[in-house]
Write an enzyme that holds these catalytic residues in place. Structure first.
Site, mmCIF file in Angstrom:
data_model
loop_
_atom_site.group_PDB
_atom_site.id
_atom_site.type_symbol
_atom_site.label_atom_id
_atom_site.label_comp_id
_atom_site.label_asym_id
_atom_site.label_seq_id
_atom_site.Cartn_x
_atom_site.Cartn_y
_atom_site.Cartn_z
ATOM 1 N N ASP A 24 0.883 -1.164 0.000
ATOM 2 C CA ASP A 24 0.000 0.000 0.000
ATOM 3 C C ASP A 24 0.917 1.209 0.000
ATOM 4 O O ASP A 24 1.561 1.514 1.014
ATOM 5 C CB ASP A 24 -0.904 0.003 1.235
ATOM 6 C CG ASP A 24 -1.922 1.151 1.231
ATOM 7 O OD1 ASP A 24 -1.638 2.179 0.573
ATOM 8 O OD2 ASP A 24 -2.974 1.028 1.869
ATOM 9 N N HIS A 25 1.000 1.900 -1.132
ATOM 10 C CA HIS A 25 2.016 2.945 -1.270
ATOM 11 C C HIS A 25 1.829 4.084 -0.278
ATOM 12 O O HIS A 25 2.787 4.816 0.005
ATOM 13 C CB HIS A 25 2.040 3.484 -2.708
ATOM 14 C CG HIS A 25 0.852 4.291 -3.096
ATOM 15 N ND1 HIS A 25 -0.302 3.715 -3.579
ATOM 16 C CD2 HIS A 25 0.630 5.625 -3.078
ATOM 17 C CE1 HIS A 25 -1.173 4.664 -3.841
ATOM 18 N NE2 HIS A 25 -0.644 5.830 -3.552
ATOM 19 N N HIS A 67 -6.306 2.348 1.934
ATOM 20 C CA HIS A 67 -5.507 3.526 2.255
ATOM 21 C C HIS A 67 -5.971 4.205 3.545
ATOM 22 O O HIS A 67 -5.182 4.404 4.480
ATOM 23 C CB HIS A 67 -5.575 4.548 1.119
ATOM 24 C CG HIS A 67 -4.989 4.060 -0.164
ATOM 25 N ND1 HIS A 67 -3.958 3.161 -0.226
ATOM 26 C CD2 HIS A 67 -5.276 4.367 -1.455
ATOM 27 C CE1 HIS A 67 -3.637 2.925 -1.481
ATOM 28 N NE2 HIS A 67 -4.433 3.641 -2.240
#
Length: 483
Positions: A177-178, A240
């Site tokens: 998950d960036h 996110h």
């Protein structure tokens, strides 16, 4: 098996989907930045793998064009790019067939870390994982990186986890998950657990509420087909925003180690109260012709949401009575990702009612201009009595750390190097993913059963009016996303 964090002298990184958009825009430019910074081992090897019929010369030419388009480091010149391209190889591989796997295996070296990045559609994850194992491309120290979406509900997430677990141990699986790779997100842990100033106040006794906002100015554009099957809840909230909430709300881990951190995040997800229908708002943007959400959807009558706002409660001692307000959406006024911690007002003002009530506020900016500011109350300068005013103590990383500080790395380049080092702290564990879906699924099911249509909102605004009311009825208001 728990993967060890080991020193890395070199590595083989295979990018499945190596000709795709994510590889060209993020993965390879991220690796190039590490190379330009002198942090890629001299003998490292990066192999693009895809179905496209091309040789290594053609692949390197494609990567050169991508770097010049998507990497700010490309301005360093062709010599630096040439040096990076010497590390690049290519293999034509059929992910669902037999072609190319033996040739790919021959390119891999013994005695080095092997990492396999699945930059492909999720339905290919199982096929690739199986072939890596059965054809002898992976070993006990190999790692696989999988991109979201990790399923589209609890059932499919469990199925995906079972499939991957058939061929790899949990300690070898990196669900990326960036958002967790952003410098400010990691600084959030440093601020909380490295400073006595904040942690004693980090509870419902002193914090009135928390806002988490991820706002985008762009629409769905060419991603309309994918997005219409997903929506903001699946695309953003379930992963996110959920991860950001966990980092804000979690208890201090015993150590800054992967499982210790992820254990505490999991406790937060499992403590989330169900969200009542009147505490969640769905929206869908509209505007001029060609700018309506439905203009890009597969179904012109689509009820998929491009905006979600909700009030979330964490049912534990630390946060009882302190709500978390989440919102995310497309085609909003500004591009802003931030976390706002609003503290309670002092229990008694010695300055009288004319001075005005004030509350401290900590704002953590994820993008743009990564940094944080703390708003404190001071006396307004000048005569005329004790008039209070709020001023920010601002720390923008680029300014505070100065020109000699190491450049803040992109989220992808940081996370890829964590994979190589075997550090899973910033990656989601399988039980985390399943717990997040178990909480999210009933919200989506309620929309579908009640046939709830999203409220329309104009492009370039802050979203549906109902999202403002979500806070107004609690006597609160959203922080303006233009700030």
């Amino acid at each position: 098996m728990v993967s060890r964090v080991i020193p890395v002298d070199t590595f083989d990184l295979v990018i499945f989907g190596g000709t795709g958009d994510l590889a060209r825009r993020k993965i390879l430019p991220g690796l190039f930045r590490r190379f330009a910074a002198g942090q890629m081992p001299e003998a490292a090897q990066v192999i693009g793998a895809a179905r496209s019929d091309m040789d290594v010369t053609e692949y390197r030419s494609m990567i050169r064009d991508a770097l010049k388009e998507f990497s700010d480091k490309a301005e360093q010149g062709d010599d630096v790019i040439d040096g990076f391209l010497e590390h690049i190889d290519y293999a034509q591989v059929d992910a669902q067939g037999d072609d190319g796997w033996d040739a790919l295996r021959e390119k891999l070296r013994d005695g080095v870390v092997r990492a396999f990045y699945f930059s492909v559609a999720p339905f290919l994850f199982g096929d690739i994982a199986e072939r890596l194992k059965t054809r002898g491309l992976s070993d006990d120290q190999s790692r696989i990186v999988v991109e979201k979406p990790f399923g589209r509900d609890l059932e499919t997430a469990r199925s995906l986890n079972r499939t991957l677990a058939t061929f790899f141990d949990e300690g070898q699986i990196y669900r990326i998950d960036h958002y967790l790779g952003k410098e400010t997100v990691q600084n959030l842990m440093a601020v909380r657990f490295g400073n006595i100033l904040f942690e004693p106040l980090w509870n419902s006794q002193f914090i009135d509420h928390v806002q988490i906002t991820v706002a985008e100015t762009v629409g769905v554009g060419g991603r309309g087909s994918y997005y219409d099957k997903s929506g903001a809840m699946r695309d953003m909230v379930q992963n996110h925003l959920m991860q950001l909430l966990c980092l804000i709300a979690m208890e201090p881990p015993a150590r800054f180690e992967p499982d210790a951190v992820r254990d505490e995040k999991l406790k937060v997800i499992r403590a989330l109260e169900p969200v009542a229908p009147n505490e969640v708002v769905r929206g869908q943007y509209e505007g001029a012709e060609g700018e309506n959400y439905v203009d890009h959807a597969e179904d012109p009558r689509s009820t998929t949401e491009s905006f979600v706002a909700m009030k979330v409660q964490v049912a534990n001692w630390r946060w009882q009575g302190t709500p978390f307000y989440l919102r995310t959406g497309k085609k909003l006024r500004s591009r802003v990702s931030e976390i706002v911690v609003r503290f309670r007002e002092p229990p008694h003002s010695i300055f009288g009612k004319d001075a005005g009530g004030r509350a401290n506020e900590l704002a953590i900016r994820l993008q743009p201009d990564e940094g944080m500011d703390l708003r404190v109350t001071i006396k307004e300068p000048g005569p005329g009595g004790m008039r209070l005013v709020d001023v920010p103590l601002d720390m923008t990383f680029a300014e505070a750390l100065g020109p000699d500080a190491e450049e803040v790395p992109d989220a992808y380049e940081r996370l890829i190097m964590d994979v190589i080092r075997g550090n899973q702290t910033l990656f989601m564990r399988g039980d985390e993913v399943e717990a997040a879906w178990a909480w999210t699924d009933p919200i989506i099911a309620n929309w579908e059963e009640a046939k709830v249509r999203p409220a329309k909102y104009d492009s370039g605004t802050s979203g549906p009016e109902a999202s403002l009311e979500l806070l107004h009825r609690d006597g609160r208001r959203w922080r303006d996303i233009r700030t």
